[in-house]
Design an enzyme around this catalytic site. Structure first.
Site, PDB file in Angstrom:
ATOM      1  CD  GLU A  32      -0.817  -5.456   6.003  1.00  0.00           C
ATOM      2  OE1 GLU A  32      -0.630  -5.958   4.886  1.00  0.00           O
ATOM      3  OE2 GLU A  32      -1.151  -4.262   6.174  1.00  0.00           O
ATOM      4  CG  HIS A  38      -3.420  -3.523   3.383  1.00  0.00           C
ATOM      5  ND1 HIS A  38      -2.360  -2.903   4.007  1.00  0.00           N
ATOM      6  CD2 HIS A  38      -4.150  -2.537   2.810  1.00  0.00           C
ATOM      7  CE1 HIS A  38      -2.442  -1.600   3.817  1.00  0.00           C
ATOM      8  NE2 HIS A  38      -3.520  -1.345   3.097  1.00  0.00           N
ATOM      9  CB  CYS A  83      -0.962  -0.035   1.183  1.00  0.00           C
ATOM     10  SG  CYS A  83      -2.292   1.184   1.027  1.00  0.00           S
TER      11      CYS A  83
END
Lengths: 289, 764
Positions: free
Chosen positions: A247, A245, A128
């Site tokens: 994560e 994302h 990002c």
């Protein structure tokens, strides 16, 4: 399902002091791996923190607690990355993203060290805002524009793996669909046609926004990116950036653990049958809400 | 600012400011006559009665600076003079949990090692004047209320109220407010996971923006908001001080909107990047143990923090204004004291640790300066270049008079309660359903919530769009938290007491539907001009309703906010209490959503299928007949509690595949929403015939669930034990929602009706 190979190794509670420290989170590094960065059974990770970064804790949590890897924060004023095997530039709004996303961050002291780190062939992952910073710093090709809708958008998206040239994608196969959230206002990727053609031929276009079944359609493109591009790598493949994302999609509890395939890609160790095995189970498009 | 739930002593009696030796009179920064000073007090919103009381309490002619300080501390926004007597009704204890009470927000111990804090706050008037900055700084303020306690903000939510979507200014407000909330919350990395939006003409001239935040802290890192220890240094940290927002709380927030007034200069400007650094620096500082007390500068900035921190600790404070970093030259002392510049905090450091603390803040590239020290005389002493410009008892300054204002039931109530609710049945029930799904109060709000980052921090198990958001607690797995905001202004308008009880019950029901047990409540109380007896009646009755419902459900109201004067020349807003409620899931994986999932699952209605009179105060009457009338259905809290307990148990046991609370639009809309969330149809039949009342009535204490056939016996047994009525309506499956004799509609068509309204209205 959720596996935690080294659960308990780190406590990711309300986080400990970190600014300027060299080893936060109490993660002690094991002895250096002589085999280089790929494949590794263990990899020493750094997570870069600029003022305004806001995804550092969950990134550290996934690397450290979910994947059981040694990880530390790297304050943006640090210039020595020699203790690290891989670096993540996480999401957020580095230096407020004033002027333009990543435009100020590229002048942070750590960026020179990171460029050298990347030039040495070591893996760097930008997520990002981290992707935006790497693009601004010239470590990745192209440029980032405001979303076509002119609005910030937070959505779950599907990414089709286009190329597995990057070591981060060692655990993925071309055509595979990964589901993860995106959340950005300036994620409309752009590169001119010649650059795109060159990237394409070198396998640098890594992810495209797609439908759940992998079809790349205009409807599946959330921000107007050219060619529905969601992630790219440099020519060598060791620097990779993507807007969504991984994560936030590394535990089934949160709706998907597809992101783990990407974060754990460096750790993939081919087994006897040649199938990559990596911490965590479930890269694939079966994972759902 | 703050609802004091801590039983503070201030009771309006005059303190004794006379010291043993006479203190020299502070210097006035102006050469005004007593009459001119009195006029200045009135201009800043003080009443003649209040000014006389100040003269008496101070015992001399106060300076202009001092008058400015009283004007902000005694305004409703900071001092709650007109609401405090009513707010005392709210329970602040629970038999089940240990409640945490702070000045800026409250919370509870979710485990012995972890505290959860929560608060809601309004930023209505600023948002009406300047929607983007008004909403952004509303988020910034509530986030500071959280981390000022040492807690990391882990979730945000909001309740928004606007006029009709047909109105161009309303659309401008909606776009600006949503962008303001998003840009600020996204930048600081706090997920916005819960919220609601309502549209009604009464908000046309006065929108509502209530922002909520939740934080979590190891109990060892909680920070007090009281100043203590004479000689301890007072630090100012964060942004510099400018003229922005002067009088924001006393002028802007404490008066009705008149016509054609230019109030933009009283709105503050936000800088989320500074806020983000402030969060990290303050939390790092909280871990050091070097902080004695900390408070954020919200409304009334330096005045509020210095006086309230001193009063809370029973101490005094001496502060030198010239040391405060400024962004403008030539500011008068009163301007520095009243400024509402954002992203600023006041800290009391442990003596000897100030240099370390300041170095910590400097590392985050933030201002940090020592501006004074704690004293032991209870007096707030303000110096400007060594000259004392104010010398006031902190206790007196923070103890405004309390008023018991007259009440009178609004004239419209009797008529509404007597209204005849017999209407012809609609010609086409399916068309009525589609109209309801497209109605602004029912339709999808995705256009708004997808502008908020709801996945940052990677804890979001269920984000916006369901009955309640669910977050995992990474510090204490497998614990989870659930959050909801609710407030149906139509119910409160048509019955302030009962409507408020219904709002509390609905919030708790929303939590039950995701398997959570309610724990704490924060209330955002938005009302009209309290000096008008019918408005004050709405306020008092609504608070009484919240208090009674919370007491019956054993829920403490741990924090809250009062916003009065929400009126425009067109009239007052609908009375709008917002209930923010947080619950706990012992195992966060034992939850469910609203979505119908597998074909063949049974669909049941829990609660009464038909409640006579339940079209009163319904969205159906509003959309179909343009009427807003009737007396809302009574809430039976014993039955409500039994229903919630049963649903929660069944969710946690994994018996239910889905659960969805019935609200606006009644059974019909709830069923459609379950199909929309799951992208699947259902074939249903209603055993008691078809009427608009059965399909669209809004009786409380009802939930639609779906479950696999093999779970039916378990579910039926548990429901029978709890005496919860249930009706089997049919099965999940196909791509159409069919209710026999009423409609047979494609889920895609429902989706189109439900999704289209706001994007179509907001298309540039």
């Amino acid at each position: 399902m959720m596996t935690r190979p080294n659960a308990g190794r780190q406590h990711d509670g309300v986080p400990g002091g970190r600014a300027g420290r060299t080893a936060a989170a109490g993660a002690e590094f094991p002895s250096p791996d002589p085999a280089g960065f790929l494949p590794l059974s263990s990899c020493r990770w750094g997570v870069v923190v600029f003022p305004g970064t806001n995804c550092e804790y969950e990134t550290r949590y996934v690397l450290g607690t979910v994947l059981g890897q040694p990880v530390r924060f790297v304050w943006h004023r640090e210039t020595d990355l020699s203790d690290l095997d891989a670096v993540v530039v996480p999401g957020g709004f580095a230096h407020g993203d004033y002027l333009r996303a990543g435009a100020i961050a590229r002048f942070s002291p750590v960026m020179e060290a990171l460029s050298a780190f990347a030039a040495a062939g070591k893996p760097v992952l930008g997520i990002c805002n981290g992707f935006q910073v790497l693009v601004e710093a010239g470590l990745l090709p192209g440029a980032m524009l405001r979303n076509q809708s002119q609005r910030f958008l937070c959505r779950w998206v599907n990414l089709r793996v286009e190329s597995t040239c990057s070591p981060f994608l060692a655990a993925c196969r071309p055509g595979q669909v990964l589901r993860m959230p995106m959340a950005h206002g300036e994620g409309c990727y752009y590169a001119d046609p010649e650059t795109l053609a060159a990237m394409e031929s070198r396998g640098q276009i890594v992810f495209r926004y797609a439908e759940r079944d992998g079809r790349v359609t205009p409807d599946a493109n959330p921000n107007g990116s050219v060619g529905s591009i969601a992630g790219v790598s440099n020519a060598a493949g060791n620097v990779l950036g993507l807007m969504p994302h991984p994560e936030r999609a590394s535990e089934a509890l949160l709706g998907s653990d597809d992101g783990r395939a990407l974060l754990a890609g460096l750790l993939a160790v081919p087994d006897a049958g040649g199938t990559p095995a990596f911490p965590g189970s479930g890269a694939g498009n079966e994972a759902g809400a | 600012m703050t609802i004091r739930t801590d039983g503070r002593t201030g009771n309006g009696e005059l303190p004794h400011p006379t010291p043993d030796t006479p203190h020299p009179t502070p210097m006035s920064s102006s050469q005004l006559t007593p009459e001119q000073l009195r006029q200045a007090a009135y201009d800043w919103g003080l009443t003649p009665y209040e000014y006389d009381r100040i003269l008496e309490g101070v015992g001399r002619q106060p300076t202009l600076t001092e008058i400015a300080m009283f004007s902000v501390e005694w305004c409703e926004h900071c001092g709650y003079p007109k609401s405090r007597n009513v707010l005392r009704m709210l329970p602040n204890r629970s038999t089940r949990i240990e409640v945490l009470v702070g000045a800026d927000c409250g919370g509870f111990y979710v485990t012995p090692e972890l505290a959860v804090v929560m608060k809601v706050e309004s930023h209505n008037h600023p948002s009406q004047v300047e929607p983007y900055q008004g909403a952004a700084t509303g988020v910034g303020g509530i986030i500071r209320d959280i981390f000022t306690t040492g807690a990391r903000p882990i979730a945000a939510g909001n309740s928004l109220r606007f006029g009709s979507l047909d109105d161009a200014y309303t659309r401008y407000l909606l776009a600006g407010v949503v962008k303001g909330i998003g840009d600020y919350g996204n930048s600081i990395g706090v997920p916005t996971v819960a919220g609601e939006i309502w549209f009604h003409p009464s908000y046309t001239g006065n929108c509502l923006v209530n922002a909520l935040a939740v934080g979590i802290a190891p109990t060892t890192q909680l920070v007090s908001s009281a100043a203590r220890g004479a000689g301890n240094p007072v630090l100012y940290v964060g942004s510099s001080t400018g003229r922005d927002g002067i009088g924001g709380c006393s002028v802007l927030a404490s008066h009705e909107f008149g016509e054609g007034e230019e109030k933009r200069p009283t709105v503050q400007i936000g800088d989320p990047f500074t806020e983000k650094r402030l969060i990290e620096a303050c939390l790092e500082a909280a871990r050091t143990g070097w902080i004695v007390g900390m408070k954020d500068m919200g409304a009334a900035g330096v005045t509020c923090t210095t006086s309230e921190m001193a009063a809370a600790g029973g101490v005094g404070m001496r502060v030198e204004l010239q040391r405060i970093p400024r962004r403008e030259a030539g500011m008068e002392p009163y301007e520095v004291l009243m400024s509402e510049s954002q992203e600023r905090m006041l800290l009391v450091a442990a003596r000897g640790r100030e240099a370390d603390l300041m170095a910590l803040f400097h590392r985050w590239e933030l201002n940090a300066v020592e501006i004074g020290e704690v004293t032991d005389d209870g007096m707030l002493s303000i110096l400007d270049g060594g000259v004392e410009v104010a010398h006031l008892s902190a206790e007196f300054l923070t103890t405004p008079p309390r008023y018991d204002l007259p009440v009178e039931p609004p004239a419209y109530l009797a008529e509404a309660w007597a209204a005849d609710l017999t209407y012809a049945e609609p010609e086409d029930y399916g068309e009525a359903l589609l109209r309801l799904l497209a109605a602004p109060n029912v339709c999808s709000k995705q256009w708004a919530w997808e502008q908020y980052d709801f996945t940052v921090q990677a804890n979001t198990v269920a984000g916006p769009g369901g009955d309640a958001a669910v977050l995992r607690v990474r510090e204490a797995p497998p614990l989870g938290l659930a959050l909801t905001l609710d407030g149906n202004p139509r119910l409160v308008y048509l019955d302030p007491y009962e409507g408020a009880r219904l709002c509390v019950a609905e919030a708790a029901r929303n939590l039950a539907c995701v398997g959570a047990e309610p724990r704490i409540v924060t209330d955002g109380l938005n009302f009209g001009n309290p000096d008008k007896p019918d408005r004050y009646f709405q306020f008092r009755e609504a608070v009484r309703g919240i208090a009674d419902a919370c007491r019956d459900l054993d829920l403490p109201v741990i924090s809250g906010n009062v916003s009065f004067y929400n009126e425009s020349p067109e009239g007052p807003i609908h009375p709008t209490p917002i209930i923010g409620m947080l619950g706990v899931l012992p195992d966060v994986s034992r939850t469910t959503g609203t979505a119908f999932r597998a074909a063949g699952d049974q669909v049941w209605l829990l609660g009464e299928l038909h409640v006579a009179g339940s079209l009163a105060a319904s969205e159906y009457l509003w959309v179909q007949h343009g009427r807003e009338t009737g007396r809302p259905a009574r809430l039976d809290l014993v039955r409500e509690q039994a229903l919630q307990d049963a649903v929660r148990d069944l969710v946690r046991a994994g018996v239910l595949a889905s659960a969805h609370d019935l609200a606006e639009g009644g059974l019909a809309v709830a069923l459609a929403e379950c199909c929309l969330a799951g992208g699947v149809g259902a074939n249903l039949a209603l055993p008691q015939g078809l009427t608009a009342e059965i399909l669209f009535g809004e009786a409380p204490s009802r939930v639609v669930v779906s479950l696999a056939p093999e779970q039916a016996e378990t579910a039926a047994r548990r429901l029978a034990e709890a005496s919860v009525p249930c009706t089997r309506l049919g099965e999940v499956g196909g791509d159409r929602l069919q209710v026999e004799g009423a409609w047979n509609l494609k889920v895609g068509d429902l989706e189109a009706a439900w999704q289209r309204t706001i994007p179509a209205a907001m298309r540039p």
